[in-house]
Enzyme design. Sequence first.
Site, PDB file in Angstrom:
ATOM      1  N   SER A 143       0.841  -1.196   0.000  1.00 19.44           N
ATOM      2  CA  SER A 143       0.000   0.000   0.000  1.00 19.44           C
ATOM      3  C   SER A 143       0.885   1.259   0.000  1.00 19.44           C
ATOM      4  CB  SER A 143      -0.950  -0.049   1.195  1.00 19.44           C
ATOM      5  OG  SER A 143      -1.960   0.916   1.099  1.00 19.44           O
ATOM      6  N   ASP A 183      -9.584  -5.090  -4.693  1.00 15.56           N
ATOM      7  CA  ASP A 183      -8.999  -4.056  -3.831  1.00 15.56           C
ATOM      8  C   ASP A 183      -9.702  -2.738  -4.092  1.00 15.56           C
ATOM      9  OD1 ASP A 183      -7.452  -2.266  -2.437  1.00 15.56           O
ATOM     10  OD2 ASP A 183      -5.536  -3.040  -3.156  1.00 15.56           O
ATOM     11  N   HIS A 193      -7.370  -5.815  -0.546  1.00 19.08           N
ATOM     12  CA  HIS A 193      -6.194  -4.994  -0.237  1.00 19.08           C
ATOM     13  C   HIS A 193      -5.242  -5.686   0.732  1.00 19.08           C
ATOM     14  CE1 HIS A 193      -3.947  -1.283  -0.282  1.00 19.08           C
ATOM     15  NE2 HIS A 193      -3.989  -1.192   1.035  1.00 19.08           N
TER      16      HIS A 193
END
Length: 288
Positions: free
Chosen positions: A105, A221, A252
């Site tokens: 991320s 995601d 995610h």
Amino acid sequence: GTLSMPTGTGPFPAVVIVAGSGPQDRDETIGPNAPLRDLAWGLASNGIAVLRYDKRTKAHGTEMASQVDKVTVREEVTDDAIAAVDLLRATPGIDPGRVFLAGHSLGGYLAPRIAAGAHGDLAGIALLEANARPLQRLVEDQLAYLASDAGGADPSAQAMLASLPAQVALVESPDLSPATPASSLPLGIPAAYWLDLRGYDPVATARDLSIPLFITQGGRDYQVPPAELAAWRAGLGDRAGVTIREYPSLNHLLMAGTGPGRPAEYAQPGHVAPELVADLAAWVIGAP
């Protein structure tokens, strides 16, 4: 932090894992899930040492909060990631010439910047669910999705959306300065943070690196949606040494599921998909 070592004597290839946004612990614990622990154990089981650590905002939250108006991604992420790389290179049993970095991320978004600032070339960087567009634009997409029916029609997201366009415009305006109130900016994040990211282009930075890249994208995601992958492909399409893997069922947290991705899914126990761990391990082992 925790160093997960394979059995045997080494020297082993090694990976520093960099967590996503927020005050994350070394496992990136979210509800019953620990995706970074899953990654570490999975890679170590495949002959790869892994160092993961509590973010500074987790380990020193009070001190960081007292300086919040001055905190940038350097203090939050990049300085400690570079220090972790240096530590691994000096650790017995580690091959100092085969130290990689895997960012999840926000950690993936900043991975090219970390690699560019490291003391000597990394062996490669893995970008796990990393956005390519500016962070303020990603926030805009996230809130729009959560406010939609597909995302669960979250009332708080709907309320935040009303003021978000003006906040995003201010981030991108030449009028942004260290004195701009955090309340006028996306998610109440202070101006110093946004100013530090101004001009950062992760795709261009990655393109200028001369090391292997591994990029993953989950099809479910909603935090870093699949559309982000188009920018990575467009910017890196002609660059050698780029490996891209898509996983249609992953969210995610790198975990499989069905239906639209929603925050409630993170409260359900799961594990990082074995196929992603296997692909990442194979990339590390096979990197030139």
